[in-house]
Design a protein around this motif. Structure first.
Motif, mmCIF file in Angstrom:
data_model
loop_
_atom_site.group_PDB
_atom_site.id
_atom_site.type_symbol
_atom_site.label_atom_id
_atom_site.label_comp_id
_atom_site.label_asym_id
_atom_site.label_seq_id
_atom_site.Cartn_x
_atom_site.Cartn_y
_atom_site.Cartn_z
ATOM 1 N N LEU A 279 67.560 2.947 23.498
ATOM 2 C CA LEU A 279 68.365 4.178 21.925
ATOM 3 C C LEU A 279 66.899 3.918 21.007
ATOM 4 O O LEU A 279 67.026 4.645 19.772
ATOM 5 C CB LEU A 279 69.286 4.434 21.257
ATOM 6 C CG LEU A 279 70.572 4.084 22.535
ATOM 7 C CD1 LEU A 279 72.428 4.083 21.681
ATOM 8 C CD2 LEU A 279 70.652 6.011 22.873
ATOM 9 N N GLY A 280 66.406 2.915 21.193
ATOM 10 C CA GLY A 280 65.601 2.200 20.590
ATOM 11 C C GLY A 280 65.619 0.865 19.835
ATOM 12 O O GLY A 280 64.033 0.880 19.371
ATOM 13 N N PRO A 281 66.503 0.209 19.606
ATOM 14 C CA PRO A 281 66.584 -1.076 18.242
ATOM 15 C C PRO A 281 66.368 -2.455 19.942
ATOM 16 O O PRO A 281 66.074 -2.205 21.084
ATOM 17 C CB PRO A 281 68.343 -1.515 18.159
ATOM 18 C CG PRO A 281 68.846 -0.320 18.049
ATOM 19 C CD PRO A 281 67.569 0.607 18.964
ATOM 20 N N GLU A 282 65.134 -3.163 18.870
ATOM 21 C CA GLU A 282 64.572 -3.713 19.715
ATOM 22 C C GLU A 282 65.086 -5.743 19.151
ATOM 23 O O GLU A 282 64.955 -5.701 18.447
ATOM 24 C CB GLU A 282 63.321 -4.288 20.112
ATOM 25 C CG GLU A 282 62.407 -5.414 20.794
ATOM 26 C CD GLU A 282 60.819 -5.212 20.539
ATOM 27 O OE1 GLU A 282 60.548 -5.276 21.271
ATOM 28 O OE2 GLU A 282 60.734 -5.477 19.259
ATOM 29 N N ILE A 283 65.523 -6.646 19.860
ATOM 30 C CA ILE A 283 65.836 -7.736 19.483
ATOM 31 C C ILE A 283 65.326 -9.061 20.063
ATOM 32 O O ILE A 283 64.154 -8.386 21.141
ATOM 33 C CB ILE A 283 67.552 -8.460 20.252
ATOM 34 C CG1 ILE A 283 67.825 -8.303 21.495
ATOM 35 C CG2 ILE A 283 68.198 -7.226 19.716
ATOM 36 C CD1 ILE A 283 68.377 -8.647 22.294
ATOM 37 N N TYR A 284 65.029 -9.786 19.102
ATOM 38 C CA TYR A 284 63.530 -10.873 20.190
ATOM 39 C C TYR A 284 64.268 -12.305 19.975
ATOM 40 O O TYR A 284 64.710 -12.173 18.184
ATOM 41 C CB TYR A 284 62.593 -10.277 19.435
ATOM 42 C CG TYR A 284 62.054 -10.439 17.711
ATOM 43 C CD1 TYR A 284 62.080 -11.991 16.830
ATOM 44 C CD2 TYR A 284 62.777 -9.823 17.159
ATOM 45 C CE1 TYR A 284 62.297 -11.848 15.957
ATOM 46 C CE2 TYR A 284 62.767 -9.588 15.705
ATOM 47 C CZ TYR A 284 62.674 -11.012 14.525
ATOM 48 O OH TYR A 284 62.415 -11.154 13.776
ATOM 49 N N PHE A 285 63.631 -13.505 20.663
ATOM 50 C CA PHE A 285 63.997 -14.865 19.890
ATOM 51 C C PHE A 285 62.640 -15.336 19.977
ATOM 52 O O PHE A 285 62.260 -15.742 21.446
ATOM 53 C CB PHE A 285 64.900 -14.823 20.600
ATOM 54 C CG PHE A 285 65.510 -16.775 20.480
ATOM 55 C CD1 PHE A 285 66.500 -17.135 19.902
ATOM 56 C CD2 PHE A 285 65.335 -17.614 21.649
ATOM 57 C CE1 PHE A 285 66.310 -18.291 19.817
ATOM 58 C CE2 PHE A 285 65.166 -18.762 21.355
ATOM 59 C CZ PHE A 285 65.937 -19.361 20.568
ATOM 60 N N ASP A 286 62.921 -16.115 19.202
ATOM 61 C CA ASP A 286 61.116 -17.037 19.554
ATOM 62 C C ASP A 286 61.391 -18.598 19.082
ATOM 63 O O ASP A 286 62.170 -18.936 18.364
ATOM 64 C CB ASP A 286 60.264 -16.658 18.248
ATOM 65 C CG ASP A 286 59.833 -15.882 19.089
ATOM 66 O OD1 ASP A 286 59.507 -15.235 20.611
ATOM 67 O OD2 ASP A 286 59.134 -14.585 17.918
ATOM 68 N N GLN A 287 61.304 -19.736 19.957
ATOM 69 C CA GLN A 287 61.629 -20.639 19.094
ATOM 70 C C GLN A 287 61.343 -21.521 20.355
ATOM 71 O O GLN A 287 59.513 -21.396 20.978
ATOM 72 C CB GLN A 287 62.827 -21.276 20.707
ATOM 73 C CG GLN A 287 63.283 -22.411 20.470
ATOM 74 C CD GLN A 287 62.775 -24.131 21.063
ATOM 75 O OE1 GLN A 287 62.467 -23.300 21.568
ATOM 76 N NE2 GLN A 287 62.923 -24.820 20.511
ATOM 77 N N GLU A 288 59.923 -23.576 19.333
ATOM 78 C CA GLU A 288 59.385 -24.241 19.320
ATOM 79 C C GLU A 288 59.832 -25.431 19.239
ATOM 80 O O GLU A 288 60.341 -25.887 17.789
ATOM 81 C CB GLU A 288 57.625 -23.511 18.318
ATOM 82 C CG GLU A 288 57.412 -24.455 18.354
ATOM 83 C CD GLU A 288 55.546 -24.176 17.227
ATOM 84 O OE1 GLU A 288 54.831 -24.154 17.689
ATOM 85 O OE2 GLU A 288 56.221 -24.204 16.827
ATOM 86 N N THR A 289 59.415 -26.566 19.982
ATOM 87 C CA THR A 289 60.084 -27.634 19.130
ATOM 88 C C THR A 289 59.308 -28.700 19.644
ATOM 89 O O THR A 289 57.757 -28.362 20.484
ATOM 90 C CB THR A 289 60.933 -28.382 20.561
ATOM 91 O OG1 THR A 289 62.032 -27.298 20.081
ATOM 92 C CG2 THR A 289 61.325 -29.420 20.489
ATOM 93 N N LEU A 290 58.584 -29.398 18.728
ATOM 94 C CA LEU A 290 57.559 -30.251 18.693
ATOM 95 C C LEU A 290 57.832 -31.891 18.844
ATOM 96 O O LEU A 290 58.586 -32.219 18.040
ATOM 97 C CB LEU A 290 56.752 -30.171 17.390
ATOM 98 C CG LEU A 290 55.566 -28.683 17.318
ATOM 99 C CD1 LEU A 290 55.486 -28.580 15.907
ATOM 100 C CD2 LEU A 290 54.987 -28.938 18.849
ATOM 101 N N GLN A 291 57.194 -33.168 19.585
ATOM 102 C CA GLN A 291 58.198 -33.883 19.207
ATOM 103 C C GLN A 291 56.434 -34.947 19.931
ATOM 104 O O GLN A 291 56.325 -34.896 20.388
ATOM 105 C CB GLN A 291 58.727 -34.292 21.586
ATOM 106 C CG GLN A 291 58.838 -35.432 21.211
ATOM 107 C CD GLN A 291 60.244 -36.456 20.426
ATOM 108 O OE1 GLN A 291 61.193 -36.023 19.954
ATOM 109 N NE2 GLN A 291 59.260 -37.183 19.402
ATOM 110 N N SER A 292 56.872 -35.764 18.496
ATOM 111 C CA SER A 292 55.794 -37.032 18.286
ATOM 112 C C SER A 292 55.879 -37.731 19.258
ATOM 113 O O SER A 292 56.618 -38.986 19.870
ATOM 114 C CB SER A 292 55.528 -37.281 16.591
ATOM 115 O OG SER A 292 54.669 -38.575 16.518
#
Length: 343
Positions: A274-287
């Protein structure tokens, strides 16, 4: 008396073999039994564009294609050399490229394939969006403000250039006028059907986190599980070098100004019919220097088209820094509601 001239047998056989190729350049066979004669224009995400001799240019879902017979070399995303399609049955392509070695590849997973002559003259493709909206934050920042975002996706052949920028002017009675400016550039090189190399960079200034200027440079590898006009999912992993200059050094005396970290990121998109779009972005940084020095961020949102080119977006952003500056919270979150334009 005149005798007829008969061509040699090998020549007659050759002419018989070439005759079908002169009649048709290619045949696209569909699951309902239809056979469409013509030429391949483009294979992308989830459809095949075909130049039919009868109907002109047509677009067919990949799932409906049973086989494809073409007599031209093709350029497959992730392969530099021209390849020959020897066979295609449902989800498998049998191809032979310049080195002469053949293999089977996953047809639904091919992001792009086209005649090699078309690839050598292919134009630059540009997509992007501009959004502006409200910001409602809790944690380190309790205020209501506006922000602006610009994102560009430039594609040419096997190279994707992703450019983004964020500007926020955060004004509150408690903290005064605070700014956040972020510029990022990512380069993706698709060197195989689903594998790609990635180089990412970012410049950031965020006064609320005592950050005068932060720079990030990274290299890594990514895997594209699937990428269609309806949904996409990819993961990245690699190394990043971070350098941070702080506004008030005393508030960040326990933090490393320069360090190397491992990076893991994922990106997911799904567009409803029907048109709507969902998104999910994730990022992890470990020293790598200190085990307790890590940070993570995530963004979850939904975009809904209003009219052609105009959309409404609602997003939730979450940030976590296990070793923040003094007098700062480890966790931040915000909700944005905005309107934008995409092309």
């Amino acid at each position: 008396m005149v005798l007829p001239i008969r061509p040699p047998k090998f020549l007659a056989h050759t002419l018989l073999l070439l005759a079908p190729l002169q009649v048709q350049a290619g045949v696209l066979t569909l699951e309902n039994g239809d056979r469409i004669q013509g030429e391949l224009i483009l294979v992308e995400k989830d459809q095949v564009t075909w130049q039919s001799e009868t109907f002109g240019e047509v677009q067919v879902d990949k799932s409906k294609v049973v086989s494809m017979d073409i007599d031209t070399d093709i350029k497959i995303a992730g392969r530099d050399e021209p390849c020959t399609l020897a066979g295609h049955r449902q989800e498998r392509w049998e191809v032979y490229c310049a080195e002469g070695r053949g293999w089977l590849i996953d047809f639904p997973g091919i992001e792009r394939a086209e005649p090699y002559t078309a690839f050598t003259t292919s134009p630059v493709l540009l997509h992007g969006d501009i959004t502006a909206g409200g910001v409602f934050e809790s944690g380190n920042r309790e205020r209501e403000d506006l922000d602006a975002n610009i994102n560009l996706d430039i594609r040419h052949g096997d190279f994707h250039h992703l450019i983004g920028s964020i500007y926020q002017n955060q004004d509150s009675e408690e903290d005064g006028d605070l700014e956040k400016i972020q510029l990022n550039y990512d380069l993706r090189w698709i060197f195989s059907e689903k594998w790609f190399a990635v180089a990412n960079s970012k410049l950031e200034r965020e006064e609320a986190q005592n950050l005068d200027l932060g720079t990030t440079l990274g290299l890594g590898m990514g895997y594209l599980f699937y990428d269609t006009s309806k949904t996409s999912f990819s993961m990245e992993g690699g190394l990043s070098s971070l350098h941070e200059n702080f506004i008030d050094e005393e508030l960040s005396e326990d933090q490393d100004e320069r360090y190397v970290a491992g990076r893991i990121a994922l990106n997911y998109r799904y567009k409803f019919s029907l048109g709507p779009e969902i998104y999910f972005d994730q990022e992890t940084l470990q020293s790598f220097d200190h085990s307790n020095d890590y940070e993570a961020n995530a963004k979850l949102g939904v975009r809904t088209p209003l009219v052609e080119g105009v959309l409404m977006e609602i997003g939730y952003e979450w940030q976590y820094d296990n070793t923040p500056s003094l007098e700062s919270e480890k966790e931040d979150s915000k909700v944005t509601v905005g309107v934008g334009y995409e092309w």
